[in-house]
Design a protein around this motif. Structure first.
Motif, PDB file in Angstrom:
ATOM      1  N   LEU A 339       0.851  -1.116   0.039  1.00  0.00           N
ATOM      2  CA  LEU A 339       0.149   0.000  -0.054  1.00  0.00           C
ATOM      3  C   LEU A 339       1.235   1.247   0.208  1.00  0.00           C
ATOM      4  N   PHE A 340       0.798   2.287  -0.681  1.00  0.00           N
ATOM      5  CA  PHE A 340       1.906   3.689  -0.821  1.00  0.00           C
ATOM      6  C   PHE A 340       0.802   4.658  -0.364  1.00  0.00           C
ATOM      7  N   VAL A 341       1.343   4.698   0.892  1.00  0.00           N
ATOM      8  CA  VAL A 341       0.554   6.073   1.274  1.00  0.00           C
ATOM      9  C   VAL A 341       1.346   7.409   1.271  1.00  0.00           C
ATOM     10  N   THR A 342       0.977   8.061   1.271  1.00  0.00           N
ATOM     11  CA  THR A 342       1.289   9.388   1.074  1.00  0.00           C
ATOM     12  C   THR A 342       1.111  10.832   2.437  1.00  0.00           C
ATOM     13  N   ILE A 343       1.708  11.143   2.827  1.00  0.00           N
ATOM     14  CA  ILE A 343       1.043  12.094   4.079  1.00  0.00           C
ATOM     15  C   ILE A 343       1.433  13.858   3.403  1.00  0.00           C
ATOM     16  N   SER A 344       0.873  13.963   3.374  1.00  0.00           N
ATOM     17  CA  SER A 344       1.012  16.012   3.430  1.00  0.00           C
ATOM     18  C   SER A 344       0.356  16.604   3.652  1.00  0.00           C
ATOM     19  N   GLN A 345       0.155  17.826   4.267  1.00  0.00           N
ATOM     20  CA  GLN A 345      -0.767  19.040   5.233  1.00  0.00           C
ATOM     21  C   GLN A 345      -1.220  19.423   3.862  1.00  0.00           C
ATOM     22  N   SER A 346      -0.170  20.351   2.575  1.00  0.00           N
ATOM     23  CA  SER A 346      -0.923  21.073   2.074  1.00  0.00           C
ATOM     24  C   SER A 346      -1.838  20.411   0.456  1.00  0.00           C
ATOM     25  N   GLY A 347      -1.029  18.639   0.940  1.00  0.00           N
ATOM     26  CA  GLY A 347      -1.659  18.208  -0.789  1.00  0.00           C
ATOM     27  C   GLY A 347      -1.243  18.700  -1.740  1.00  0.00           C
ATOM     28  N   GLU A 348      -0.594  19.797  -1.744  1.00  0.00           N
ATOM     29  CA  GLU A 348       0.602  19.968  -3.826  1.00  0.00           C
ATOM     30  C   GLU A 348       1.720  20.066  -3.656  1.00  0.00           C
ATOM     31  N   THR A 349       2.790  19.267  -2.448  1.00  0.00           N
ATOM     32  CA  THR A 349       3.551  19.272  -1.593  1.00  0.00           C
ATOM     33  C   THR A 349       3.974  18.516  -3.720  1.00  0.00           C
ATOM     34  N   ALA A 350       5.778  19.005  -4.502  1.00  0.00           N
ATOM     35  CA  ALA A 350       5.175  18.474  -5.574  1.00  0.00           C
ATOM     36  C   ALA A 350       5.590  17.151  -5.830  1.00  0.00           C
ATOM     37  N   ASP A 351       7.082  17.236  -4.947  1.00  0.00           N
ATOM     38  CA  ASP A 351       7.391  15.388  -4.761  1.00  0.00           C
ATOM     39  C   ASP A 351       6.645  14.570  -4.461  1.00  0.00           C
ATOM     40  N   THR A 352       6.413  14.904  -3.448  1.00  0.00           N
ATOM     41  CA  THR A 352       4.867  14.064  -3.185  1.00  0.00           C
ATOM     42  C   THR A 352       4.320  13.469  -4.124  1.00  0.00           C
ATOM     43  N   LEU A 353       3.451  13.999  -4.356  1.00  0.00           N
ATOM     44  CA  LEU A 353       2.354  14.207  -5.958  1.00  0.00           C
ATOM     45  C   LEU A 353       3.122  13.435  -6.515  1.00  0.00           C
ATOM     46  N   CYS A 370      -3.920  13.763   4.792  1.00  0.00           N
ATOM     47  CA  CYS A 370      -4.245  14.679   3.624  1.00  0.00           C
ATOM     48  C   CYS A 370      -4.918  15.478   4.923  1.00  0.00           C
ATOM     49  N   ASN A 371      -4.505  17.289   4.844  1.00  0.00           N
ATOM     50  CA  ASN A 371      -4.985  18.045   5.564  1.00  0.00           C
ATOM     51  C   ASN A 371      -6.105  18.958   4.952  1.00  0.00           C
ATOM     52  N   VAL A 372      -5.973  18.810   3.047  1.00  0.00           N
ATOM     53  CA  VAL A 372      -6.491  19.577   2.608  1.00  0.00           C
ATOM     54  C   VAL A 372      -7.562  18.738   1.536  1.00  0.00           C
ATOM     55  N   ASP A 373      -8.961  18.803   1.897  1.00  0.00           N
ATOM     56  CA  ASP A 373      -9.768  18.267   0.795  1.00  0.00           C
ATOM     57  C   ASP A 373      -9.728  18.895  -0.494  1.00  0.00           C
ATOM     58  N   ASN A 374      -9.823  17.592  -1.749  1.00  0.00           N
ATOM     59  CA  ASN A 374      -9.483  18.307  -2.513  1.00  0.00           C
ATOM     60  C   ASN A 374      -8.157  18.571  -3.622  1.00  0.00           C
ATOM     61  N   SER A 375      -7.325  18.798  -2.171  1.00  0.00           N
ATOM     62  CA  SER A 375      -6.155  18.657  -2.989  1.00  0.00           C
ATOM     63  C   SER A 375      -5.845  17.801  -4.458  1.00  0.00           C
ATOM     64  N   SER A 376      -4.737  18.267  -4.530  1.00  0.00           N
ATOM     65  CA  SER A 376      -3.883  17.341  -5.215  1.00  0.00           C
ATOM     66  C   SER A 376      -3.365  15.428  -5.270  1.00  0.00           C
ATOM     67  N   ILE A 377      -3.082  15.607  -4.623  1.00  0.00           N
ATOM     68  CA  ILE A 377      -2.850  14.397  -3.694  1.00  0.00           C
ATOM     69  C   ILE A 377      -4.068  13.788  -3.163  1.00  0.00           C
ATOM     70  N   VAL A 378      -5.004  14.743  -2.675  1.00  0.00           N
ATOM     71  CA  VAL A 378      -5.846  13.828  -2.425  1.00  0.00           C
ATOM     72  C   VAL A 378      -6.242  13.500  -3.675  1.00  0.00           C
ATOM     73  N   ARG A 379      -6.793  14.119  -4.701  1.00  0.00           N
ATOM     74  CA  ARG A 379      -7.932  13.795  -5.497  1.00  0.00           C
ATOM     75  C   ARG A 379      -6.786  12.463  -6.503  1.00  0.00           C
ATOM     76  N   GLU A 380      -5.724  12.187  -6.341  1.00  0.00           N
ATOM     77  CA  GLU A 380      -4.906  10.878  -7.429  1.00  0.00           C
ATOM     78  C   GLU A 380      -4.311   9.868  -6.837  1.00  0.00           C
ATOM     79  N   SER A 381      -4.783  10.452  -4.724  1.00  0.00           N
ATOM     80  CA  SER A 381      -5.143   8.794  -4.646  1.00  0.00           C
ATOM     81  C   SER A 381      -6.481   8.167  -4.632  1.00  0.00           C
ATOM     82  N   ASP A 382      -6.295   6.633  -4.353  1.00  0.00           N
ATOM     83  CA  ASP A 382      -7.259   5.576  -4.392  1.00  0.00           C
ATOM     84  C   ASP A 382      -8.362   6.042  -3.371  1.00  0.00           C
TER      85      ASP A 382
END
Ligand code: F6R
Length: 602
Positions: A339-353, A370-382
Motif C-alpha cells: 500500500l502506497f501511503v503519502t502524507i501531506s499537510q497541503s496536498g500540493e507538495t510536488a515531490d510527494t505528488l 492529508c489536511n486539505v480536501d480536494n487537493s492534488s494529492i487527495v484527488r490523485e489517491s485512491d
C-alpha cells in the motif's frame, strides 16, 4: 474550523453573510450555507467547496427587507462534506447553524426518531432544530422551546437558530465554542470570531459559556442559569490580521494551542469504544496488502517515520518510509501487495505528488493522510484520510504534524484489527491512551512560562542536538527542524544511541542537547546516552516525567503511562521551545526567511 455568522436588520443580508464567511475562510472549511427569513418566508442555499460556489448559487437572490439571517462554513467532522451535511440544518419551519460537538446527539436523535422525526443529514447539529420544533409544537412559545432545547444539549456548542414562527428573532446559545454579538445601532450581528464583523459592528459582547438568549428589535435578551442578565460591550478591534490571531502573538502560537482541540476533532467518530472506524475506508480496502511504503517530505516525513515504528510493532505489517524527493529517482522496486501511503499537510507538495504518480503507474493501491480536501494529492489517491487540523497558517507546521501522527496511529490500530494482528486487550489499551492525548496537548500557563524563561539561555552556542530513541527519534528530528526553521540556529535530530558513533565529538559546553527522556520507552538506555554527553560537558535540557540530576535545565512532563501520550506532550514542549527562542531572536515566526508554506516545485 467551522465559522458562524448571523444578522438581524434591514440591510442586504446575503452580502453580510457571504462577506462575514469570507473573513472566516482562514479557519478552513469544506462546505458553506446561508439561511434567511424575510417577510415570513425561509430561503436557504448550500454548496460544497469554496464560498465561490455558494456565491454563484445565490447570484439571483436578493434580501433587502428587514429579516434574520444565519450562515456557516463547515469543516466536516460528523459525516462527509456534502450539501446535505452542510449547515444551516432545516426542520419544518426553522434553521440552525452550530459549531462544536453535541456529545449526546446519538441519544437525542434516537429519541426523536422514535417519535417519528426524520433526519436528513448525518450531523449532530440536526438534532438541535428538531428538538426546537418539537418543543415549539408542545409550548407554542419560541423562546421557551429554545430554552428547553439548550437545556438538553451536552458538549460544546455555539449555535444560532431562526424560524418562521418568530421571523424577527435570532436565538443563540454558547457553551465551549466561541461566539460574539456585534452592535451597530439597531443592527445586530453574530459571529464565531470578530474578524467576521470588523468594519460592520461598532462594539461587541463576547458570550460566556452557559449564556443563551434571543435578539429582536435592536435588543438582545441575555440569560444564564440565574435568569436574564445585563451585559457590557467592548469596542471592536480594528485590525483583521490580529483579530484572526485571536489574541496570540503569532499564528504558530495559536496553532500550537489549538492542537488539543484539532486532535480531538481528528479522533471524532473514528475512535470508538472498542474499535477504530474510518468512514473513508471501504471494507476490504486492505485485502491483499502485505506491506506499507510511506512517502512524504519535511514534517510529514517525520510523522511517517513515527508511524513506521507503530505499523511494525503494533499492526505487525512491514513498513518502509522514504523522503519523496529521494524515492523519485532511486528506481525503486515496487510490488503490488504494497500500500502506497503519502502524507501531506497541503496536498500540493510536488515531490510527494510525483512519488504518488509513480507508485500508481506501478499499479500500487494508494492512500493519503492529508489536511486539505480536494487537493492534488487527495484527488490523485485512491482514498484519503483527512486530518481535520483546519487551515495551518504558520509556515512551520505544528497542528498538522499532531493530527497526522494521530491519524496514522489510528490507522495502525485499524489495520492491526483488520489483519487480526492485534488483540482486543491491546486495542482497548491503545484507545484508552488515545483519549488522553487531547489533555496531554493542553498548554498550561506554568509550562509556557517555564519554557519562555529558560529559552533565554539558548540563543547562542554552536548548535543543538535533539536526541531520542524509538518513536522519540522522529520527534527529535521534528524538534530540530522546528528550531532551525524559525530560529535559524543549527539543530540536528539524532537517535540517542548513535551519538557515540561520531557526533559526540562535537560535545562541549556550547553544544545544547535537548534530551527526550520518556519514562515508558527505554528510559535507562537514553539516560546513559545523556550521561555520556554530560560527561563531555554538553549542556543538557532534559524533557522527562522523571527528575534527572545531570540536567542543566529540566522541563517536567506529567503524562507517563503510554509512549504515545508522552510523545504528544513532549512534541508541544519542543514546539514552544523553538517558538520562544525564535521570538527572543526577533524573527518572524510565522513567515521564516527562505521558506514557503506549500512547496509546489521540485
Ligand atoms: C516544516 C514544514 C515542511 C513541510 C513539507 C511538506 O515545518 O512545514 O517541512 O512539512 O514541506 O509539506 P506537506 O506536508 O504540505 O506536503
Amino acid at each position: 474550523m467551522c465559522g458562524i455568522v448571523g444578522y438581524i436588520g434591514p440591510k442586504e443580508k446575503k452580502e453580510i453573510l457571504l462577506d462575514g464567511l469570507q473573513e472566516l475562510e482562514y479557519r478552513g472549511y469544506d462546505s458553506a450555507g446561508i439561511a434567511i427569513v424575510e417577510e415570513g418566508a425561509l430561503h436557504h442555499f448550500k454548496a460544497v467547496g469554496k464560498l465561490e460556489n455558494l456565491r454563484r448559487k445565490t447570484e439571483n437572490f436578493t434580501s433587502s427587507g428587514f429579516g434574520t439571517a444565519i450562515g456557516h462554513t463547515r469543516w466536516a467532522t460528523h459525516g462527509k462534506p456534502t450539501e446535505l451535511n452542510a449547515h444551516p440544518h432545516l426542520g419544518k419551519f426553522s434553521y440552525v447553524v452550530h459549531n462544536g460537538i453535541i456529545e449526546n446527539y446519538q441519544a437525542l436523535k434516537r429519541e426523536l426518531q422514535e417519535e417519528g422525526i426524520d433526519f436528513l443529514s448525518q450531523t449532530d447539529t440536526e438534532t438541535i432544530v428538531h428538538l426546537f420544533e418539537k418543543y415549539y409544537t408542545e409550548t407554542q412559545d419560541a423562546f421557551e422551546a429554545f430554552r428547553k432545547t439548550v437545556e438538553k444539549l451536552e458538549g460544546a456548542y455555539a449555535t444560532l437558530l431562526i424560524t418562521e414562527v418568530a421571523p424577527d428573532t435570532i436565538f443563540f446559545a454558547k457553551n465551549g465554542s466561541p461566539m460574539l454579538i456585534g452592535f451597530d445601532g439597531d443592527d445586530i450581528y453574530f459571529a464565531s470570531s470578530d474578524t467576521a464583523v470588523i468594519g460592520k459592528a461598532k462594539e461587541v459582547y463576547y458570550l460566556e459559556d452557559g449564556e443563551y438568549g434571543y435578539a429582536k428589535s435592536g435588543k438582545v435578551h441575555l440569560f444564564d442559569a440565574n435568569g436574564e442578565k445585563e451585559f457590557t460591550c467592548k469596542p471592536l478591534p480594528a485590525d483583521k490580521l490580529s483579530a484572526q490571531k485571536e489574541g496570540y502573538r503569532f499564528f504558530m502560537e495559536k496553532e500550537i494551542y489549538e492542537q488539543s482541540e484539532v486532535v480531538g476533532d481528528a479522533m471524532l467518530g473514528r475512535v470508538q469504544d472498542e474499535s477504530i472506524y474510518f468512514e473513508e475506508l471501504s471494507e476490504g480496502f486492505f485485502d491483499g496488502i502485505e506491506a506499507i511504503k510511506i512517502c512524504a517530505c519535511g514534517t510529514s516525513y517525520h510523522a511517517a517515520l513515527t508511524a513506521s515504528y507503530l505499523f511494525e510493532r503494533i499492526a505487525k505489517i512491514r513498513c518502509e518510509v522514504e523522503i519523496a524527493s529521494e524515492f523519485r529517482y532511486k528506481e525503486p522496486l515496487l510490488s503490488s501487495d504494497t500500500l502506497f501511503v503519502t502524507i501531506s499537510q497541503s496536498g500540493e507538495t510536488a515531490d510527494t505528488l510525483e512519488a504518488l504518480k509513480m507508485a500508481k503507474r506501478a499499479g500500487l493501491k494508494s492512500l493519503t493522510v492529508c489536511n486539505v480536501d480536494n487537493s492534488s494529492i487527495v484527488r490523485e489517491s485512491d482514498t484519503a484520510i483527512l486530518t481535520r487540523a483546519g487551515i495551518e497558517k504558520g509556515v512551520a507546521s505544528t497542528k498538522a504534524f499532531a493530527t497526522q501522527t494521530m491519524a496514522l496511529w489510528m490507522l495502525v490500530l485499524y489495520i492491526g484489527e483488520k489483519r487480526g494482528t492485534i488483540d482486543k486487550e491491546t486495542l482497548c489499551r491503545e484507545i484508552d491512551a488515545m483519549r488522553h492525548v487531547p489533555k496531554a496537548l493542553k498548554v498550561t500557563d506554568t509550562l509556557h512560562a517555564r519554557i519562555h524563561r529558560l529559552s533565554k539561555r539558548y540563543l547562542h552556542g554552536h548548535g543543538f542536538f535533539f536526541i531520542g530513541r524509538d518513536i522519540f527519534y522522529p520527534l527529535a528530528l521534528e524538534g530540530a527542524l522546528k528550531l532551525k526553521e524559525i530560529s535559524y540556529l543549527h539543530a540536528e535530530g539524532y537517535p540517542a544511541g548513535e551519538m557515540k558513533h561520531g557526533p559526540i565529538a562535537l560535545a562541549d559546553s556550547e553544544l545544547f542537547t535537548i534530551a527526550l527522556m520518556p519514562k515508558t520507552m527505554h528510559y535507562e538506555k537514553i539516560k546513559s546516552n545523556v550521561e555520556e554527553l554530560s560527561a563531555r560537558d554538553a549542556t543538557i535540557c532534559a524533557i522527562s516525567p522523571l527528575p534527572f540530576e545531570l540536567a542543566d535545565d529540566f522541563i517536567p512532563t506529567t503524562f507517563d503511562t503510554h509512549p504515545m501520550v508522552e510523545f504528544f506532550e513532549m512534541m508541544v514542549i519542543t514546539q514552544l521551545l523553538a517558538m520562544e527562542i525564535a521570538i527572543r531572536l526577533g524573527n518572524d515566526v510565522d513567515m521564516p526567511r527562505n521558506l514557503a508554506k506549500s512547496v509546489t516545485v521540485e
